[in-house]
Scaffold this motif. Sequence first.
Motif, short mmCIF file in Angstrom:
data_model
loop_
_atom_site.label_atom_id
_atom_site.label_comp_id
_atom_site.label_asym_id
_atom_site.label_seq_id
_atom_site.Cartn_x
_atom_site.Cartn_y
_atom_site.Cartn_z
N ARG A 554 5.23 -14.30 -3.53
CA ARG A 554 5.20 -12.91 -3.21
C ARG A 554 6.38 -12.15 -3.62
N LEU A 647 1.26 -7.49 3.46
CA LEU A 647 2.41 -7.13 3.59
C LEU A 647 2.77 -6.12 2.28
N MET A 650 1.20 -1.73 1.72
CA MET A 650 2.03 -0.80 1.88
C MET A 650 2.59 0.18 0.45
N GLN A 693 -7.27 0.46 9.06
CA GLN A 693 -6.30 -0.24 9.30
C GLN A 693 -4.91 -0.15 8.75
N ASN A 694 -4.98 0.80 7.68
CA ASN A 694 -3.72 0.76 6.80
C ASN A 694 -3.37 1.96 6.51
N ASP A 696 -1.64 4.24 7.96
CA ASP A 696 -0.37 4.72 7.86
C ASP A 696 0.46 4.34 6.69
N TYR A 697 0.08 3.16 5.96
CA TYR A 697 0.68 3.03 4.68
C TYR A 697 0.08 4.18 3.56
N VAL A 699 -0.97 7.15 4.52
CA VAL A 699 -0.41 8.35 4.83
C VAL A 699 0.83 8.62 4.27
N ASN A 700 1.65 7.54 4.48
CA ASN A 700 3.22 7.37 4.01
C ASN A 700 3.11 7.87 2.40
N SER A 703 1.68 11.27 1.65
CA SER A 703 2.84 12.62 1.98
C SER A 703 3.84 12.68 1.29
N LEU A 704 4.45 11.46 0.89
CA LEU A 704 5.54 11.39 -0.31
C LEU A 704 5.12 11.93 -1.52
N ARG A 707 4.91 15.43 -2.32
CA ARG A 707 6.18 16.26 -2.77
C ARG A 707 6.47 16.62 -4.10
N PRO A 732 -3.67 11.49 15.13
CA PRO A 732 -2.12 11.85 14.85
C PRO A 732 -1.69 11.59 13.73
N ASP A 736 -0.28 14.71 11.25
CA ASP A 736 1.01 14.68 10.53
C ASP A 736 0.84 15.10 9.00
#
Lengths: 1087, 331
Positions: A554, A647, A650, A693-694, A696-697, A699-700, A703-704, A707, A732, A736
């Motif tokens: 990994r 893992l 992300m 399911q991912n 959140d990754y 969106v991270n 959003s970054l 910028r 939610p 964001d």
Amino acid sequence: MAVFDTPEEAFGVLRPVCVQLTKTQTVENVEHLQTQLQAVSDSALQELQQYILFPLRFTLKTPGPKRERLVQSVVECLTFVLSSTCVKELELLRELFSELSACLYSPNSQKLAAVSEELKLAVIRGLSTLMHSAYGDIILTFYEPSILPRLGFAVSLLLGLAEQEKSKQIKIAALKCLQVLLFQCDCPDHPRSLDELEQKQLGDLFASFLPGISTALTRVITGDFKQGHSIVVSSLMIFYKTVSFIMADEQLKRMSNVQTTPAVENRVAELMVHREADWVKNTGDKLTILIKKITECVSVHPHWKVRLELVRLVEDLLLRCSQSLVESAGPLLKALVGLVNDESPEVQAQCNKVLRHFADQKVVVGNKAFADILSESLHSLATSLPRLMNSQDDQGKFSTLSVLLGYLKLLGPKVNFVLNSAAHLQRLSKALIQVLELDVADIKIVEERRWNDDDLNASPKTSAAQPWNQIQRRYFHFFTDERIFLLLRQACQLLGYYGNLYLLVDHFMELYHESVVYRKQAAMILNELIAGAAGLEVEDLHEKHIKTSPEELREIVTSILEEYTSQENWYLVTSIEAEDMGEELMVKESGLQAITPGAHSYQVTSFLAFSKPSPTICSMNSNIWQICIQLEGIGQFAYALGKDFRLLLMSVLYPVLEKAGDQTLLISQVATNTMVAICHACGYDSLRHLINQNSDYLVNGISLNLRHLALHPHTPKVLEVMLRNSDASLLPLVADVVQDVLATLDQFYDKRAASFVSVLHALLAALAQWFPDPDDLRQLQEQSLEEERSQRPVTLENTTTAEDIEQFLLNYLKEKDVADGNISDFDNEEEEQSVPPEVDENDTRPDMEPPLPVHIQIATDVMERCIHLMSDKSLQIRLKVLDVLDLCVVVLQSHKNQLLPLAHRAWPSLVHRLTQDTPLAVLRAFKVLGTLAGKCGDFLRRRFCKDVLPKLAGSLVTQAPISARAGPVYSHTLAFKLQLAVLQGLGPLCERLDLGEGDLNKVADACLIYLSVKQPVKLQEAARSVFLHLMKVDPDSTWLLLNGLYCPAQLLPPHPSLHPLRLQLSGACGQQNPYSANVLLLLRELQ
Amino acid sequence: SALPSMATPLPPPAPDPQFVLRGTQSPVHALHFSRGAQAQGCLLLFSGSQSGLVHIWNLQTRRTAATLDGHGGQCVTWLQMLPQGHQLLSQGRDMKLCLWDLAEGRSAVVDSIHLESVGFCRSAILTGGWPHWTLAVPGKGSDEVQILEMPSKTSVCTLKPDADAKLGMPMCLGLWQARSSPRPLLLAGYEDGSVALWDISERKMCSHVTCHEEPVMGLDFDPQQARGISGSAGKALAVWNLDRQQALKVHGTHRLTNPGVAEVTIRPDYKILATAGWDHRIRVFHWRTMKPLAVLAFHSATVQCVAFAPNGLLAAGSKDQRISVWSLYPP
């Protein structure tokens, strides 16, 4: 069928025949004897053996020339006797052996006698039968040194036959016989295995023949391929059995250096060989030459059985003579590994069996000499590999690479000895990199574009048994045979499996960095190294080999992924369209006002940034491939890590998703495949599931990257894909990131609006789907009910009763009352509705309104932006914004407090679109207006009638004469398109707005003119559609209006006391005019 | 706001967060890093939100591993792990201090202390004499700090300033013990902008210095250099020294462009420090020189808290409901 069971009886019968034969030696007499013999039982025959043999041997020994036919029949008869009896006396055995051998020997020429083939065959068979008939142990005593000359004679005789005869039958028979003589016969008549001493004696004896046998057989083996495979197979077998017997390490290690002088005469002693070290060395050297010849020749033999025998040869020699033939190990191993990928499954299987056997026995790994030899071979192969890959044809490359693969398989973990030498690794990698060079001239790859957006919804298919093995078909510079690529992949996988992964990854990573020229190949190799390291499909020959641990793997994969997805390796130029300019068609407008008379042209120009030095097709193609290879790698890594790969999502999912939305078809396809691979490897049901399911990754990442939008222009695209695959549970998160999107949009209104608007569109479409309005749902249900109802046969339609009319009138009066201001019971309802909303008791700050639902807040924020963007200078953006606005209205419909003020603010700009914009925009604006009308009709009605309707009606009226006069070209003008747009849009809008009578009349008046047949057909159609809608709102007045234009028939008053009605304004009733046709069509609809 | 002067060159473009944690769905008011209980346990981040929940974030997956609900929907203002690694303290506006047992996947309140003040003041602990430890909490009287002996919950003393001092409410606390002396000391920042040093054993205020014009919002102390820093609702950071006579002296102040610092935290290696700004920004300074190193602009609302992990990772929680995690100047 034996007739004569006792020796006595038999003797009685046989005696005269034997006597006769002794006297007169003729073929007939011999045949007579043989016939008689057949009636004698075996036991009787055994008793009389010597007696019967006598006349036969006498015949052979009689001096002087003999007829061949006679000799042949004697030998055959003798063979018959021997086949049914045993030879119990050594002397007899020896003599018979000599006598039979002599039959083929011409004493004068010291060579094979020129005799008939039949005779040769008979003698060979006779010899063979004789050796089989030797009784018990006498066969071993037969092989004593004194027999050496005679045996040698026979052996060379047989070798001569095998080599020089034309007849295949003789050759085979000779070889078979040779096997018998050399104790290699595998028939059950030789049951006993030899003990050590016996083996040594035989070995000593046969050692004298080794040079002769080996050279002669080598000539046979390397002879013409056409001679038939069975001859080569037998020769090979005799060769290796002889060699491995005489050169067996087991025997040789017990050999003393001092020769024990056997008690034999001098002549024989000279022939004897003592197998001491020097002899072994010399013989080994000579054999090596022969073995090399044989392996080279036989490896490419067309018949698989021959190649199969070669595998056995290698196995036998390497297992039994690993020390004596150490010099031959190189060619032998090479031959073996070269056959690993043989086209024949039998050969392959045998090869693998042998390899496994070797591995089990630690033949290579446990033997330093062999390991050294293999390493040496691999080294020299690595050295010549670049040259070979350059010069060989596909077949040659295939066998060379097969050998490479075989070496790797055999060496197993020992491959690190080779890899640890920088020079070796350098050579090997150079060759791999060179041969894997891609052909990137295909222009199609650059050209093919992706159009549809929704292929992500497909669920992953499990078609292949080894999904990690699926990769995009590609084309190479140096070969075309697909199998070669397969071999290369296997070789890399083996390297990854056995080799030091850190070392290899470092090395190829360095090459990856070193030059663009190497990058794609290095990535391909890295991908396979990892697949191999995970042991996905490596057949491990070496048990207990310590694999790379999952954590290490990994870690390594993470570092490779970092490189792959870094800015400079992931965002490559793959198309000529400059990112910030060419995304959409630039629409050049000729600065015209909507709905103004006169024909305008409007042109669409594809705007490409040709001014910059554009990258070549090849370099773009190369970039596309690099991205694809890296994407495939990610898929392979996912399989390599399995659930552990979750893992890494992300950091990886975002870039892959980005490529799934790439405009280049190939990239988006490969990226989609990669996502499917990730789904499989990580256990997600579908791509949607994976994305969901991912999120959140994602969106991270989104959003970054927002910028630094200039660096990541595709970020909005990823958000779009994510939104399309998400559900309300992600609100939610979405909320964001939407804040980021809006903030960035506010910052980049000029440059990036287009991509943002499409995100906003996806966002609002998602919201509209996630939060369907309850009213809409009800409507939908009613609609379906309605449909159901309408499908039922209508029976009551035309039977209007008096009660119906009465009810209608009562309702009418009531409504009229209300309209006049005499409100009665409506008050109560109003009051009921205006009960102040319940105050949330938990709300500690009653002065503040409860927070809006998140999706309403988002829609409000977006609609706010739409108001600004609606007047953007790009038509594409304006169109998209109108769509977004439409969706905003849908989402906000249940929150009038938010919707109405926004609609109010959007109004001026919307009016502008309706009255001053291009036809496309006008149509969209009408659509928005329609939606608005459905959601906040009252608000809109007044404004529409005041701000929009007069302008639209006016322009329709002024433009009508122009279009009536115009020729066919007119339909290509902007003016026409505007007329059409307005006419198409008015109808549904009037219906939805529920316009009052006066306004409806305005619309009708403006459209009536377009019912004229003088108008272009399309405008007539559109005008008819307006009236069809008007009919739904107010059928009666429409009827009246239409009849006023054209009245198809005289309307008869229902009572003679009433005046006849004259409706048509001009001309007589039924008289044709320009409107007749369309009016008729419409009236038909009204009935 | 003032333009940067010529003397101080513009700092290089500010970096991005390494990642952002979303999902609290409520403003974030407290952050605390801890290694998991197991030896090789991965790094955990605890966040306390206005909605009363404590989220436990697994920084390997960057997802919530668990959520603790123990403050009845009232804002969680302070989080602290106890040294043995599986007991968490959480303070909430529900006037409760909860002790959570998190061992082996449990998440149960095993003990709780009723606080006598709603105040904004975060508590503090001192664990030098483990398993006995000391807890400082805002006391019953609005200007009091109460000291408790744990885990027995025995009240040790109540520290109350002189009536005429008019320090106002305690706003932030810091407990520490000098290596040379067994006496535990308490640093407290007060509403009037002053910082006071208390000797707990003697129950007296050793020293007192007014370094802000506005209430002190946060402080941190570096025992190596006997120097601390405090931030306030105003426009300045104050650095103060503690001399041998245990007297506090203002060492210097650092002007900020915008007012309001919610929390000040020095990295465990005492190399850099970070402030949580009401102006949505995180500011990073060199601790020894107080040279500004970076202004991290990411949040879209007030930053309420900052925390450093043992490995140097920085986390900031904001009213915009996000937690940004940064990797800066790796130690």
